[in-house]
Design a protein around this motif. Sequence first.
Motif, PDB file in Angstrom:
ATOM      1  N   MET A  72     -11.958  -9.463   5.821  1.00  0.00           N
ATOM      2  CA  MET A  72     -10.883  -9.860   6.721  1.00  0.00           C
ATOM      3  C   MET A  72     -10.647 -11.365   6.744  1.00  0.00           C
ATOM      4  SD  MET A  72      -9.286  -7.381   8.131  1.00  0.00           S
ATOM      5  CE  MET A  72      -9.486  -5.598   8.082  1.00  0.00           C
ATOM      6  N   GLY A  73     -10.671 -12.006   5.586  1.00  0.00           N
ATOM      7  CA  GLY A  73     -10.377 -13.428   5.549  1.00  0.00           C
ATOM      8  C   GLY A  73      -8.900 -13.698   5.771  1.00  0.00           C
ATOM      9  N   PRO A  74      -8.521 -14.975   5.966  1.00  0.00           N
ATOM     10  CA  PRO A  74      -7.107 -15.330   6.139  1.00  0.00           C
ATOM     11  C   PRO A  74      -6.277 -14.848   4.948  1.00  0.00           C
ATOM     12  CG  PRO A  74      -8.540 -17.197   6.622  1.00  0.00           C
ATOM     13  CD  PRO A  74      -9.407 -16.150   6.007  1.00  0.00           C
ATOM     14  N   SER A  75      -5.144 -14.210   5.230  1.00  0.00           N
ATOM     15  CA  SER A  75      -4.336 -13.663   4.152  1.00  0.00           C
ATOM     16  C   SER A  75      -2.918 -13.418   4.649  1.00  0.00           C
ATOM     17  CB  SER A  75      -4.939 -12.348   3.644  1.00  0.00           C
ATOM     18  OG  SER A  75      -4.114 -11.770   2.654  1.00  0.00           O
ATOM     19  N   ASP A  76      -1.963 -13.540   3.744  1.00  0.00           N
ATOM     20  CA  ASP A  76      -0.573 -13.189   4.042  1.00  0.00           C
ATOM     21  C   ASP A  76      -0.290 -11.736   3.676  1.00  0.00           C
ATOM     22  OD1 ASP A  76       0.086 -15.709   4.995  1.00  0.00           O
ATOM     23  OD2 ASP A  76       0.538 -16.459   2.979  1.00  0.00           O
ATOM     24  N   LEU A  77      -1.305 -11.023   3.231  1.00  0.00           N
ATOM     25  CA  LEU A  77      -1.144  -9.635   2.807  1.00  0.00           C
ATOM     26  C   LEU A  77      -1.616  -8.691   3.907  1.00  0.00           C
ATOM     27  CD1 LEU A  77      -2.543  -9.942  -0.834  1.00  0.00           C
ATOM     28  CD2 LEU A  77      -0.190 -10.210  -0.049  1.00  0.00           C
ATOM     29  N   ALA A  78      -0.924  -7.586   4.061  1.00  0.00           N
ATOM     30  CA  ALA A  78      -1.285  -6.598   5.077  1.00  0.00           C
ATOM     31  C   ALA A  78      -2.606  -5.921   4.705  1.00  0.00           C
ATOM     32  CB  ALA A  78      -0.184  -5.555   5.205  1.00  0.00           C
ATOM     33  N   PRO A  79      -3.422  -5.570   5.693  1.00  0.00           N
ATOM     34  CA  PRO A  79      -4.710  -4.926   5.413  1.00  0.00           C
ATOM     35  C   PRO A  79      -4.549  -3.468   5.009  1.00  0.00           C
ATOM     36  CG  PRO A  79      -4.359  -5.039   7.769  1.00  0.00           C
ATOM     37  CD  PRO A  79      -3.208  -5.788   7.134  1.00  0.00           C
ATOM     38  N   VAL A  80      -5.576  -2.962   4.338  1.00  0.00           N
ATOM     39  CA  VAL A  80      -5.603  -1.565   3.894  1.00  0.00           C
ATOM     40  C   VAL A  80      -6.798  -0.860   4.522  1.00  0.00           C
ATOM     41  CG1 VAL A  80      -5.628   0.003   1.921  1.00  0.00           C
ATOM     42  CG2 VAL A  80      -4.619  -2.276   1.683  1.00  0.00           C
ATOM     43  N   VAL A  81      -6.578   0.340   5.023  1.00  0.00           N
ATOM     44  CA  VAL A  81      -7.658   1.198   5.501  1.00  0.00           C
ATOM     45  C   VAL A  81      -7.866   2.294   4.465  1.00  0.00           C
ATOM     46  CG1 VAL A  81      -8.415   2.803   7.289  1.00  0.00           C
ATOM     47  CG2 VAL A  81      -7.187   0.717   7.921  1.00  0.00           C
ATOM     48  N   ALA A 111     -10.170  -9.493  -5.091  1.00  0.00           N
ATOM     49  CA  ALA A 111      -9.626 -10.419  -6.093  1.00  0.00           C
ATOM     50  C   ALA A 111      -8.231 -10.897  -5.708  1.00  0.00           C
ATOM     51  CB  ALA A 111      -9.594  -9.738  -7.461  1.00  0.00           C
ATOM     52  N   GLU A 112      -7.448 -10.027  -5.065  1.00  0.00           N
ATOM     53  CA  GLU A 112      -6.088 -10.382  -4.680  1.00  0.00           C
ATOM     54  C   GLU A 112      -6.006 -10.998  -3.289  1.00  0.00           C
ATOM     55  OE1 GLU A 112      -3.408  -7.127  -5.171  1.00  0.00           O
ATOM     56  OE2 GLU A 112      -3.809  -6.917  -7.326  1.00  0.00           O
ATOM     57  N   GLY A 113      -7.138 -11.018  -2.568  1.00  0.00           N
ATOM     58  CA  GLY A 113      -7.139 -11.564  -1.220  1.00  0.00           C
ATOM     59  C   GLY A 113      -6.529 -10.655  -0.188  1.00  0.00           C
ATOM     60  N   ARG A 114      -6.535  -9.344  -0.452  1.00  0.00           N
ATOM     61  CA  ARG A 114      -5.962  -8.392   0.509  1.00  0.00           C
ATOM     62  C   ARG A 114      -7.065  -7.875   1.428  1.00  0.00           C
ATOM     63  NH1 ARG A 114      -1.359  -5.642   1.167  1.00  0.00           N
ATOM     64  NH2 ARG A 114      -0.527  -6.256  -0.866  1.00  0.00           N
ATOM     65  N   PRO A 115      -6.914  -8.006   2.747  1.00  0.00           N
ATOM     66  CA  PRO A 115      -7.933  -7.505   3.678  1.00  0.00           C
ATOM     67  C   PRO A 115      -8.050  -5.986   3.605  1.00  0.00           C
ATOM     68  CG  PRO A 115      -6.385  -9.001   4.767  1.00  0.00           C
ATOM     69  CD  PRO A 115      -5.805  -8.671   3.442  1.00  0.00           C
ATOM     70  N   TYR A 116      -9.231  -5.482   3.939  1.00  0.00           N
ATOM     71  CA  TYR A 116      -9.414  -4.029   3.933  1.00  0.00           C
ATOM     72  C   TYR A 116     -10.476  -3.623   4.945  1.00  0.00           C
ATOM     73  CZ  TYR A 116     -13.726  -4.710   1.233  1.00  0.00           C
ATOM     74  OH  TYR A 116     -14.983  -5.099   0.827  1.00  0.00           O
ATOM     75  N   LEU A 131      -7.312  -0.030  14.294  1.00  0.00           N
ATOM     76  CA  LEU A 131      -7.390  -1.029  15.363  1.00  0.00           C
ATOM     77  C   LEU A 131      -8.112  -2.280  14.899  1.00  0.00           C
ATOM     78  CD1 LEU A 131      -8.251   1.239  18.424  1.00  0.00           C
ATOM     79  CD2 LEU A 131      -6.141  -0.047  18.083  1.00  0.00           C
ATOM     80  N   GLN A 132      -9.196  -2.078  14.152  1.00  0.00           N
ATOM     81  CA  GLN A 132      -9.968  -3.217  13.654  1.00  0.00           C
ATOM     82  C   GLN A 132      -9.127  -4.066  12.710  1.00  0.00           C
ATOM     83  OE1 GLN A 132     -13.554  -2.120  11.606  1.00  0.00           O
ATOM     84  NE2 GLN A 132     -14.282  -4.214  11.451  1.00  0.00           N
ATOM     85  N   ALA A 133      -8.426  -3.412  11.789  1.00  0.00           N
ATOM     86  CA  ALA A 133      -7.616  -4.140  10.813  1.00  0.00           C
ATOM     87  C   ALA A 133      -6.482  -4.888  11.502  1.00  0.00           C
ATOM     88  CB  ALA A 133      -7.063  -3.175   9.772  1.00  0.00           C
TER      89      ALA A 133
END
Length: 330
Positions: free
Chosen positions: A119-128, A149-154, A178-180
């Motif tokens: 969950m680092g800083p990112s402009d990409l939406a997270p994935v569950v 690698a792409e910086g996408r939270p998950y 909720l966590q994401a």
Amino acid sequence: MLRVVDRRRVLREIETSRQSEASAVGRLQAVGVVVLVIACGLVAWLKGWPLALALAMAPPVASSCVIALELALASMLSRRTRAGPRRWAQTWWTEWWLNLKVFGWRQPFAWRQLPDTAMGPSDLAPVVFVHGYLCNRGFWLPWLRRCRAEGRPYVTVNLEPVFASIDAYVDAIGAAVLQAEAATGRRVFLVGHSMGGLAIRAWLAVQPQLAVQRVMGVVTIGTPHQGTWLARWSRTTNGQQMRLGSDWLAQLRGRERARLCEPVYARFLCWASAADNVVFPAETATLPGAENRWVESAGHIELAYLPEVISTSLAWMAAADKSPAARTNS
């Protein structure tokens, strides 16, 4: 307009719904591998290496026979089957090898190789990520590496109890969403393989407002949306729920019609394979109104790891990331 999320309440819910640090599936599969290794060592010591080698090869050979039978049944029952014998042989080989990697290593021994969340800083939406039947979060390791690698939270989940009703997994998925959302302030994507796609639909039907307010889109991979012929042999609760025309699937569809607007399927990207050896007839992996994508020849596990499936799915998410609606008003 999205309702404001009370972050303190969300974090309390996450704390009380903390993901289990153990995996019953991983433990069971690890015990099986270790017992086999010990047994082979004892047989080699007492009876010699030829017999020990035969014992070691028994499970892989049995698995290869089961996969061959499943592919034969799929070829007879799926109307879209076009692959020739050579391609079927390649599918059988790839699926057999991936079964060994997933059930013999990734899930029993490597499922905690990467953290549950990134969950680092990112402009990409997270994935569950929501795995399927007899799996755990280790199934998603190739996807998690790509997201990192792409910086996408998950966020990942382990669906337990292993043989419970699919409805029993709703809370775990809700806590992950909720966590994401709380960590990123963005709407989420959900990716489900096989039974995981049905668990996502069950969650959406229970919390219909979240389908509109918190979910950007859903990717399902080899999910038996209308059931699978193979599930007729299952004796577990969740296995029986995946039978063709099961009462549970009919009830799920009824809840969706009553609580969700029909266009919600327009947010789904559904991957199906004409050579899926677990979900067949292959047409059952599609949804009306969804963006249904076909792969002509890939086994049930292979489908989830195809570069085409991973890259196209992440590109589909990236296109939606650019929408102003991706960010919540939290």
